[in-house]
Write a protein that holds these residues in place. Structure first.
Motif, short mmCIF file in Angstrom:
data_model
loop_
_atom_site.label_atom_id
_atom_site.label_comp_id
_atom_site.label_asym_id
_atom_site.label_seq_id
_atom_site.Cartn_x
_atom_site.Cartn_y
_atom_site.Cartn_z
N LEU A 19 129.34 34.84 32.38
CA LEU A 19 129.19 36.28 32.56
C LEU A 19 130.05 36.72 33.74
O LEU A 19 130.00 36.14 34.81
N ASP A 20 130.88 37.72 33.50
CA ASP A 20 131.76 38.25 34.54
C ASP A 20 131.49 39.74 34.65
O ASP A 20 131.82 40.50 33.75
N MET A 21 130.86 40.15 35.72
CA MET A 21 130.46 41.54 35.90
C MET A 21 131.62 42.45 36.30
O MET A 21 131.44 43.65 36.46
N SER A 22 132.84 41.91 36.43
CA SER A 22 133.98 42.72 36.84
C SER A 22 134.58 43.53 35.69
O SER A 22 135.44 44.37 35.91
N GLY A 23 134.15 43.25 34.47
CA GLY A 23 134.67 43.98 33.32
C GLY A 23 135.81 43.27 32.61
O GLY A 23 136.32 43.77 31.61
N LYS A 24 136.23 42.12 33.12
CA LYS A 24 137.29 41.35 32.46
C LYS A 24 136.77 40.78 31.14
O LYS A 24 135.58 40.49 30.99
N GLU A 25 137.69 40.62 30.19
CA GLU A 25 137.33 40.00 28.91
C GLU A 25 136.89 38.56 29.14
O GLU A 25 137.50 37.84 29.92
N PRO A 26 135.83 38.12 28.47
CA PRO A 26 135.41 36.73 28.63
C PRO A 26 136.47 35.78 28.05
O PRO A 26 137.17 36.13 27.10
N VAL A 27 136.55 34.61 28.63
CA VAL A 27 137.48 33.58 28.16
C VAL A 27 136.69 32.58 27.33
O VAL A 27 135.70 32.01 27.81
N LEU A 28 137.12 32.37 26.10
CA LEU A 28 136.43 31.44 25.21
C LEU A 28 136.74 30.00 25.63
O LEU A 28 137.90 29.65 25.84
N ASP A 29 135.73 29.20 25.78
CA ASP A 29 135.89 27.80 26.12
C ASP A 29 136.78 27.12 25.08
O ASP A 29 136.69 27.40 23.88
N SER A 30 137.64 26.19 25.52
CA SER A 30 138.58 25.54 24.61
C SER A 30 137.86 24.75 23.51
O SER A 30 138.34 24.71 22.37
N GLY A 31 136.72 24.16 23.82
CA GLY A 31 135.95 23.45 22.80
C GLY A 31 135.36 24.40 21.77
O GLY A 31 135.34 24.11 20.57
N ASP A 32 134.88 25.54 22.25
CA ASP A 32 134.33 26.55 21.32
C ASP A 32 135.44 27.11 20.43
O ASP A 32 135.23 27.38 19.25
N TYR A 33 136.62 27.28 21.01
CA TYR A 33 137.77 27.73 20.24
C TYR A 33 138.10 26.71 19.14
O TYR A 33 138.23 27.07 17.97
N LEU A 34 138.21 25.45 19.49
CA LEU A 34 138.54 24.40 18.52
C LEU A 34 137.45 24.29 17.45
O LEU A 34 137.75 24.15 16.27
N THR A 35 136.20 24.37 17.87
CA THR A 35 135.09 24.34 16.90
C THR A 35 135.20 25.50 15.92
O THR A 35 135.01 25.33 14.71
N SER A 36 135.55 26.68 16.43
CA SER A 36 135.68 27.86 15.58
C SER A 36 136.83 27.72 14.59
O SER A 36 136.70 28.07 13.41
N VAL A 37 137.96 27.20 15.05
CA VAL A 37 139.11 26.98 14.15
C VAL A 37 138.72 26.01 13.04
O VAL A 37 138.97 26.26 11.86
N ARG A 38 138.10 24.91 13.41
CA ARG A 38 137.69 23.91 12.42
C ARG A 38 136.65 24.50 11.45
O ARG A 38 136.67 24.20 10.25
N PHE A 39 135.77 25.33 11.97
CA PHE A 39 134.76 25.99 11.13
C PHE A 39 135.42 26.92 10.12
O PHE A 39 135.05 26.92 8.94
N GLY A 40 136.40 27.69 10.55
CA GLY A 40 137.11 28.57 9.63
C GLY A 40 137.77 27.80 8.51
O GLY A 40 137.73 28.21 7.33
N GLU A 41 138.36 26.69 8.85
CA GLU A 41 139.00 25.84 7.83
C GLU A 41 137.95 25.30 6.86
O GLU A 41 138.15 25.30 5.65
N ARG A 42 136.81 24.87 7.40
CA ARG A 42 135.73 24.35 6.54
C ARG A 42 135.21 25.43 5.58
O ARG A 42 134.98 25.17 4.40
N ILE A 43 135.05 26.65 6.08
CA ILE A 43 134.57 27.74 5.24
C ILE A 43 135.57 28.04 4.13
O ILE A 43 135.19 28.21 2.96
#
Length: 179
Positions: free
Chosen positions: A146-170
């Motif tokens: 959580l960043d209260m400054s208003g900056k966009e959150p940065v997606l963790d690299s593992g969550d990113y890779l999991t999401s890419v793999r999930f998209g391919e699986r779907i």
């Protein structure tokens, strides 16, 4: 996360992806209203539902969308369509499982075919790439500080890779289901 899932899905030949966002401006008198978006969902072979987890559940805007989609439910419009889901919050837990259960329950009520993550947590296989680091199996879970400054959150690299793999699986599951 939606963009990473889309990236993974487009790795599968003959897969077209369109990202649709539910926004507060689309809520009219408490109901989601976007006829063009609904028609795109009706025509799709698969729908990947995603919502931030707020206070242990889906965002209010997403709930308004689900309520509006009950019109599709009455006519079994999404029956046998592939479905999957993802969520994100600032807490490692944040009760994200509740959001994923809601997404899967909604898909089940529509008679959709749910695709799960399919990846063990990477540390179980001796890898250190962060795949499924939060241990979500029903759908993908993501977490950013959580960043209260208003900056966009940065997606963790593992969550990113999991999401890419999930998209391919779907996309692969959709291709098999629609043969």
């Amino acid at each position: 996360m939606a963009q990473a899932i889309a990236e993974g899905a487009t790795k599968v030949e003959d897969t077209t992806v369109e990202l649709l966002r539910v926004t507060g401006e689309q809520i009219v008198n408490g109901r989601w209203k976007n006829d063009e978006g609904l028609e795109k969902l009706n025509q799709a072979d698969a729908i990947v539902f995603g919502s931030p987890t707020y206070m242990g559940g889906v965002a209010a805007q997403f709930k308004a969308f689900i309520d509006a989609a009950s019109e599709v439910w009455f006519r079994h419009g999404w029956k046998d369509k592939i479905a999957a889901g993802f969520t994100h919050s600032s807490s490692p837990s944040g009760d994200k499982q509740g959001t994923l259960l809601y997404l899967a329950t909604n898909a089940g009520q529509h008679g959709m075919i749910w695709v799960n993550v399919g990846d063990l947590q990477s540390f179980l296989s001796g890898l250190d790439d962060g795949v499924n680091r939060l241990g979500g199996f029903l759908g993908v879970m993501g977490q950013s500080q959580l960043d209260m400054s208003g900056k966009e959150p940065v997606l963790d690299s593992g969550d990113y890779l999991t999401s890419v793999r999930f998209g391919e699986r779907i996309a692969e599951a959709t291709k098999r289901w629609n043969k």
